[in-house]
Scaffold this active site. Structure first.
Site, PDB file in Angstrom:
ATOM      1  N   SER A 224     -30.829 -29.717  55.625  1.00 45.25           N
ATOM      2  CA  SER A 224     -31.280 -30.210  54.404  1.00 45.25           C
ATOM      3  C   SER A 224     -30.076 -30.383  53.391  1.00 45.25           C
ATOM      4  CB  SER A 224     -31.961 -29.298  53.775  1.00 45.25           C
ATOM      5  OG  SER A 224     -31.349 -28.108  53.234  1.00 45.25           O
ATOM      6  N   ARG A 228     -30.218 -34.323  52.489  1.00 46.49           N
ATOM      7  CA  ARG A 228     -30.466 -34.621  50.799  1.00 46.49           C
ATOM      8  C   ARG A 228     -29.514 -35.564  50.140  1.00 46.49           C
ATOM      9  NH1 ARG A 228     -30.170 -29.976  49.398  1.00 46.49           N
ATOM     10  NH2 ARG A 228     -32.237 -29.388  49.562  1.00 46.49           N
ATOM     11  N   ASN A 232     -30.337 -39.401  49.455  1.00 47.96           N
ATOM     12  CA  ASN A 232     -30.133 -40.099  47.966  1.00 47.96           C
ATOM     13  C   ASN A 232     -29.242 -41.392  47.939  1.00 47.96           C
ATOM     14  OD1 ASN A 232     -31.497 -38.659  45.594  1.00 47.96           O
ATOM     15  ND2 ASN A 232     -31.220 -36.953  47.126  1.00 47.96           N
TER      16      ASN A 232
END
Lengths: 296, 156
Positions: A224, A228, A232
């Site tokens: 994660s 992440r 992004n």
């Protein structure tokens, strides 16, 4: 980009890394196409991502090392003040989230925050400048086909970079988990929760279930973290590319694109800082969990 | 977008950077900041102490001033007393001196008077002798009469 290229080519070109690796047919060389890069398999390097990330990391170290060398307890000068502001901020974050005593956590957090911030910051450089410069350098001096000089300047849009960081963090988590709890304690943590029973037979049944649950939650931490940041930044980069495409579609679209780009760039300042901060905070929290011995 | 050895390179670089930060950056900055914090705390404490000392000094100064005032008052009153004493003494001296001078003058006057009386007595004797001689127109035994006359004169 001398001859007419389609939008698809433009986007693909922007999303392909400059890869150096061992191609089955061409040997050790730069990949000319995304296809060739794929054929190189695992033992290939994204030269652009790696170089930019190293350069940015060295810039960070250079600035902070200079400030640290000149650091006095007197009135701080401008640069020292700025550096101390960041150090103080990191120190506060670590004190807030990390309950154990480990002199390594704060430097880890500082490195992560500053480095990721700088790598994200490359996203705000107008997206064609550095790739075009690279094409010119590659075509003029290195005798490469400009069309095949791929150049991604934002290292954090490369999953290798984010996974590289996340895996290093993961290894630190494992190291400290084993160091603080011992191998037995760590395996116990993985197998004896969340279900436990007094009955040995029932417990034996629970162990694999627990292990499955805990192992997934353990593995999900670095995954994660990496995804992440990568998601992004990759999305942001893609939007910049799409906005840049508008410049080729007439004056009206060009002006509209300029406004969009400005807006997105300003919004992106928030995102790049936030992503760096989230990565750092989660790292601190994960390391804190690795240090906790007796709260279960 | 391929996963490849880049991630190994990145991990190694990350660990090296963390090591560098820990060894050459973090401790220096933290030491400087800690030291400055200590300095500021010391400075504030010193300022507090200085303030306290100033208050004490002011109090002491006020005490000293008050004491000085009472002392000055005492000195002034003592001086006034002494001055009036001196004046009294001077007056007494002057009085006795005056009396002494008066007495001396009186004595001198008396002396002068006596001397004048003596002179006068002598002259009266010779006048009397001359007068008697002229009245008697006769030679007298001046030696015999002289004693008698002297006796006479002393009775004047």
């Amino acid at each position: 980009m001398a001859d007419a290229i389609t939008s698809t080519d433009y986007i693909k070109h922007h999303l392909t890394n400059l890869t150096y690796g061992n191609h089955p047919e061409n040997g050790w060389s730069f990949a000319h196409t995304a296809q060739e890069a794929k054929e190189m398999g695992f033992w290939a390097f994204h030269v652009d991502s790696l170089a930019w990330s190293l350069v940015l990391g060295l810039i960070f170290l250079f600035i902070f090392r200079r400030a640290a060398k000149k650091a006095t307890s007197g009135v701080p000068s401008g640069m020292q003040n700025f550096v101390e502001w960041i150090v103080d901020f990191i120190d506060d974050s670590v004190r807030g989230s990390f309950s154990g005593k480990n002199p390594w956590v704060a430097p880890i957090a500082l490195t992560i925050f500053a480095w990721i911030f700088l790598m994200n910051l490359m996203d705000l450089v107008a997206i064609d400048w550095l790739p075009m410069l690279a094409q010119w350098v590659g075509g003029t001096f290195l005798g490469m086909d400009p069309h095949h000089v791929y150049f991604k300047v934002v290292p954090t849009t490369d999953p290798n970079i984010t996974f590289g960081l996340a895996i290093a963090v993961f290894l630190m988590m494992l190291y400290y988990s084993i160091k603080m709890k011992g191998i037995g304690g760590f395996t116990g943590e993985l197998t004896l929760h969340p279900f436990s029973a007094k009955n040995p037979l029932l417990q034996a049944i629970f162990i694999p279930i627990n292990f499955l649950l805990e192992f997934v939650s353990l593995i999900s931490k670095p995954v994660s973290l990496a995804l992440r940041l990568f998601g992004n930044m990759y999305a942001g980069e893609t939007i910049f590319i799409l906005i840049a495409l508008m410049y080729g579609a007439g004056i009206g679209f060009g002006i509209f694109g300029g406004v969009l780009q400005l807006g997105w760039a300003i919004f992106h300042i928030l995102i790049i800082t936030l992503q760096a901060f989230i990565f750092m905070t989660l790292t601190i929290v994960y390391l804190d969990m690795a240090h906790q011995t007796s709260d279960h | 977008m391929n996963i490849n050895a880049t991630l190994i390179g990145q991990s190694i670089a990350f660990i090296l950077f963390v090591w560098f930060t820990k060894k050459y950056v973090w401790s220096f900055l933290m030491a400087a900041m800690e030291e400055r914090k200590q300095k500021i705390a010391d400075g504030l404490a010193a300022a507090e102490r200085g303030k306290h000392e100033q208050e004490l000094a002011e109090k002491r100064a006020a005490e000293v001033i008050a004491e000085a005032k009472t002392q000055a008052q005492g000195i002034i009153s003592k001086a006034e007393k002494r001055a009036s004493e001196i004046v009294e003494e001077a007056k007494g001296n002057a009085r006795t001196e005056g009396e002494r001078l008066l007495a001396a003058a009186n004595a001198e006057i008396e002396q002068e008077v006596n001397r004048a009386k003596e002179d006068l007595r002598g002259q009266v004797v010779s006048l009397a002798v001359a007068g008697a001689g002229r009245v008697l127109k006769k030679e007298l035994d001046s030696k015999a009469h002289n004693d008698m006359l002297k006796d006479l004169v002393s009775q004047i």
